[in-house]
Design an enzyme around this catalytic site. Structure first.
Site, short mmCIF file in Angstrom:
data_model
loop_
_atom_site.label_atom_id
_atom_site.label_comp_id
_atom_site.label_asym_id
_atom_site.label_seq_id
_atom_site.Cartn_x
_atom_site.Cartn_y
_atom_site.Cartn_z
N GLY A 76 1.06 -0.84 -0.80
CA GLY A 76 0.05 0.02 0.43
C GLY A 76 1.12 1.19 0.08
O GLY A 76 1.94 1.38 0.46
N PRO A 77 0.16 2.66 -0.02
CA PRO A 77 1.08 3.49 -0.40
C PRO A 77 1.60 3.75 1.06
O PRO A 77 1.49 3.90 1.88
CB PRO A 77 -0.41 4.43 -0.21
CG PRO A 77 -1.13 4.31 -0.89
CD PRO A 77 -1.34 2.50 -0.09
N GLY A 132 3.18 5.38 4.73
CA GLY A 132 2.41 6.34 5.69
C GLY A 132 0.83 5.72 5.88
O GLY A 132 -0.03 6.23 6.35
N LYS A 143 1.23 0.21 7.98
CA LYS A 143 2.09 -0.78 7.66
C LYS A 143 3.18 -1.16 8.70
O LYS A 143 3.00 -2.41 9.00
CB LYS A 143 2.34 -1.03 6.10
CG LYS A 143 2.09 -1.05 5.17
CD LYS A 143 3.01 -1.15 3.87
CE LYS A 143 3.38 -0.50 3.84
NZ LYS A 143 2.77 1.07 3.32
N THR A 144 4.06 -0.49 8.75
CA THR A 144 5.30 -0.15 9.80
C THR A 144 4.38 -0.91 11.14
O THR A 144 5.15 -1.13 12.10
CB THR A 144 6.39 -0.19 9.80
OG1 THR A 144 7.23 0.56 8.48
CG2 THR A 144 7.37 0.25 11.24
N GLU A 204 10.41 -4.43 4.11
CA GLU A 204 10.08 -3.83 3.09
C GLU A 204 12.33 -4.21 3.37
O GLU A 204 13.20 -3.74 3.01
CB GLU A 204 10.62 -2.66 3.53
CG GLU A 204 9.29 -2.33 2.72
CD GLU A 204 9.12 -0.39 2.74
OE1 GLU A 204 9.28 -0.02 1.61
OE2 GLU A 204 7.96 -0.37 3.96
#
Length: 575
Positions: A367-368, A370, A373-374, A497
Site C-alpha cells: 500500500g501507499p 504512511g 504498515k510498519t 521492506e
C-alpha cells in the site's frame, strides 16, 4: 512534587554502606576535634614562648593533633568517595536496567541525549554531593559550633563583635546563592540539550555529509555552545560577586578583631596567645560557613537531578517475563478489529484491522507510504498496545504469553538491518541465549549467502563492522541480519521492506537468502516492490490505516483499482 524525602529515599534504595558512612563521619569528627585543639596549643606556646616552655609533652600533643587531623581526614575522604562511587554505580545500574525495560512509546517522547544525561550528568551530581560535600558539611558544622563555643569561653565580648558581620554577610550572599542555583540548574538542562544535538548529528554523520548539512548542524551546535557560554558567564558574575564580598567581610572582621584584640592585649585584658588562638578559631568558623553554603547549593542541584532520575525510574516499563511461556508459534495469528493511535494524536494510525495469518503461509502487506504498515508490524511484535481490538494465537489472546517468549519466536529483518559495533560474529550471534556450534554458524551464513563476502575479508568473521555497520554495504548488512534470523529459528518471520534499498544484484542475492529463510515458516512481508510478493498466499492492501483489499495477486488485480495501478506501473517498469 519531589522533596528532600524523595532524594534520601532514592539514595537509600542503593543501600549505601552504613558502616563505612559511620566510620567516615566518625573520622571527620576526630579530624575536626584535632583542628579545634591546635589553636589552644598554639595559644600556650605563644604565651609562654621560650626554649624552656617547649616541653616534650607539648611537642608530642601538637604532633599528635596534626597527625590525627591529617590521617582521620584522609581516611574519611577516601571512605566517603568509596560510598559515593558505590551509590552512583548502583544508581546507574538501576537506571540502565530501567532504560532497557522501557517501552518504545517512552523513547518516542524523550530525546536520546536527555536520557543519556540522566545516566551521566545527573548521577554525577548525586555522587559529588555524597563523596565531596557531605564531609565538608559535617566537618563545617562541627568545626563552627566547636569554635564558637570555645570563643565564647575565651572572650565573649570579642565573639559577639565578630557575629555582628554575620547577618550582613548572609543577607547579601543568600540572594546571590539562590541565583547561582537557578543558573546551575539551567546549565544542567542546557547540557542535556546540547548532548542531544551532538548525539543526533554524530550518529547520523553520513546523512549530514551527504546532505551538505555541516553548516546546519554547526549552527545548531553553536546555539548550544552560546547558551552554555552565557550561562557560564552568568555563573562567573555570581562567583565574582560572592568571592570578593566574602573576602571583604573576612578582611573586615580580621581588621576589627586584630585592632580591638591588639588594644586589649596592650591593656593587659588579653594575652597575645589568646589573640592568635582567637584568629585561628575565627578561620575555623569562616571557612566552614563556605563549606556549608556549598553543600546546600549542591543539595539543590542534587534535588533537581533526583527529580529527573525519579521520573525516569517511575516511567512505565515493559514486563517481559509475566505470562505463559510460548514454546511454538504454530497456530493461526488472528487480528480482530485492531485499532491504534499514537499518544497525543487525535487521528487513528490503524482502524479496525482484521485478518488471519495461516501457519506456514506468506502474507504480504502493501500500500501507499504512511498507510500504517510498519505500525502494524510494531503491534504484532507487541511494541505497542492496541487502542482497541485483540490479537490472538489460535483461540488464545497473545497478551497471555510473556513478551520474552513471544518475541523469542519471531525473526525480524528490517530495511535498515541495524548492526552493533563489533565483529561480524558478534552481530550474527547477537541476542542468542543458546550455544551455537561453528557448523550451525557456518550453515546459517551459507544459507544467507553471507559466506561469499566474509571469505574475502582478511579477518573473516572477526572483521569489525564499525558503528551501526558502516563498513559494510547495504546488501552485506541484510545478509548478516538474515543469518541472525536463521540462527534464531523463528516460527514467525517478519520482513519489513527487506530489499527495497538494494541494487538489483544485491536484491537478487538477498531475495534468494530470504527464500531459504521463509521455507516452512509463517511469514509477514511489507513490500513496496510487488515483484517480491506476487506469489504470496495472501496480499493485504492497506491505505490510510484501513484494509481496502485482500486476496491473491490475481484476485486483487481484478477487483482493486489502486492495486492494479501499482502492479501495472511496477511490474511493467521492471519488465
Amino acid at each position: 512534587m519531589y522533596s528532600w524525602k524523595s532524594f534520601f529515599r532514592l539514595i537509600g534504595d542503593t543501600r549505601p554502606s552504613k558502616a563505612k558512612l559511620g566510620i567516615a563521619l566518625g573520622l571527620s569528627l576526630i579530624s575536626t576535634i584535632g583542628g579545634l585543639v591546635v589553636p589552644l596549643l598554639t595559644r600556650d606556646l605563644v604565651d609562654g614562648f621560650s626554649l624552656q616552655s617547649i616541653t616534650p609533652l607539648s611537642v608530642i600533643l601538637m604532633v599528635l593533633a596534626f597527625v590525627a587531623q591529617a590521617v582521620s581526614g584522609a581516611v574519611s575522604i577516601y571512605l566517603l568517595n568509596h560510598v559515593g562511587q558505590t551509590v552512583v554505580s548502583r544508581l546507574r545500574d538501576r537506571l540502565w536496567s530501567k532504560l532497557l525495560s522501557l517501552s518504545l512509546p517512552y523513547y518516542n517522547e524523550h530525546r536520546t541525549g536527555d536520557t543519556i544525561s540522566r545516566m551521566t550528568n545527573d548521577t554525577a551530581v548525586v555522587r559529588g554531593l555524597i563523596s565531596e560535600h557531605i564531609s565538608g558539611f559535617v566537618n563545617g558544622v562541627i568545626s563552627a559550633i566547636g569554635a564558637i563555643v570555645i570563643l565564647l569561653f575565651m572572650d565573649w565580648k570579642m565573639t559577639l563583635i565578630t557575629f555582628v558581620a554575620v547577618p550582613l554577610c548572609v543577607a547579601v550572599i543568600a540572594p546571590v546563592g539562590r541565583r547561582l542555583y537557578l543558573i546551575s540548574k539551567d546549565t544542567q538542562d542546557e547540557t542535556a540539550s546540547f548532548t542531544t544535538t551532538l548525539n543526533q548529528a554524530l550518529s547520523e554523520i553520513r546523512l549530514v555529509k551527504s546532505s551538505n548539512g555541516e553548516r546546519v548542524e554547526y549552527e545548531n551546535g553553536q546555539k548550544g555552545i552560546t547558551k552554555l557560554l552565557k550561562l557560564g558567564i552568568a555563573e562567573g558574575k555570581m562567583q565574582a560577586i560572592i568571592s570578593p564580598l566574602t573576602m571583604f567581610v573576612i578582611m573586615l572582621i580580621l581588621v576589627v578583631i586584630i585592632g580591638y584584640g591588639g588594644m586589649r592585649v596592650t591593656q593587659g585584658q588579653m594575652t597575645a596567645g589568646s589573640l592568635v588562638a582567637f584568629i585561628l578559631y575565627l578561620f575555623q568558623i569562616i571557612f566552614p560557613v563556605t563549606q556549608v553554603t556549598q553543600f546546600f547549593t549542591q543539595l539543590q542541584k542534587a534535588k533537581g537531578a533526583t527529580q529527573r532520575i525519579i521520573e525516569t525510574l517511575e516511567a512505565e516499563e515493559e514486563d517481559i517475563h509475566t505470562g505463559e511461556e510460548l514454546t511454538r508459534l504454530n497456530e493461526p495469528i488472528v487480528l480482530e478489529e485492531l485499532s491504534f493511535s499514537y499518544p497525543g494524536s487525535d487521528e487513528a494510525t490503524l482502524e479496525r484491522i482484521s485478518f488471519r495469518v495461516e501457519p506456514g503461509k506468506v502474507t504480504a502487506i502493501v500500500g501507499p507510504s504512511g498507510g500504517g504498515k510498519t505500525t502494524l508490524f510494531s503491534l504484532v511484535e507487541r511494541f505497542y498496545q492496541p487502542t482497541s481490538g485483540v490479537m490472538k494465537l489460535g483461540g488464545t489472546e497473545v497478551s497471555r504469553y510473556s513478551l520474552r517468549s513471544w518475541r523469542g519466536r519471531i525473526g525480524y529483518v528490517s530495511q535498515e538491518s541495524p548492526l552493533i559495533a563489533g565483529s561480524i560474529r558478534d552481530n550474527v550471534l547477537y541476542g542468542l541465549e543458546r550455544q551455537v556450534t561453528e557448523d550451525e554458524l557456518n550453515e546459517a551464513l551459507r544459507m544467507a549467502y553471507a559466506d561469499i563476502f566474509i571469505r574475502d575479508f582478511p579477518d573473516g568473521m572477526e572483521t569489525q563492522v564499525g558503528e551501526r555497520g558502516v563498513k559494510l554495504s547495504g546488501g552485506q548488512r541484510q545478509r548478516i541480519a538474515i543469518a541472525r534470523a536463521i540462527l534464531r529459528n523463528p516460527d514467525l518471520l517478519m520482513l519489513d521492506e527487506a530489499t527495497s534499498s538494494l541494487d538489483s544484484k544485491s536484491e537478487a542475492i538477498v531475495q534468494e537468502a530470504l527464500s531459504n529463510l521463509m521455507k516452512g515458516r509463517t511469514t509477514l512481508v511489507i513490500a513496496h516492490r510487488l515483484s517480491t510478493v506476487v506469489d504470496a498466499d495472501q496480499i493485504l492492501f492497506i491505505e490510510k490505516g484501513r484494509i481496502t483489499g485482500r486476496g491473491t495477486h490475481a484476485q486483487l488485480y481484478e477487483v482493486h483499482d489502486l492495486y492494479r495501478e501499482f502492479a501495472d506501473h511496477q511490474l511493467k517498469v521492471r519488465a
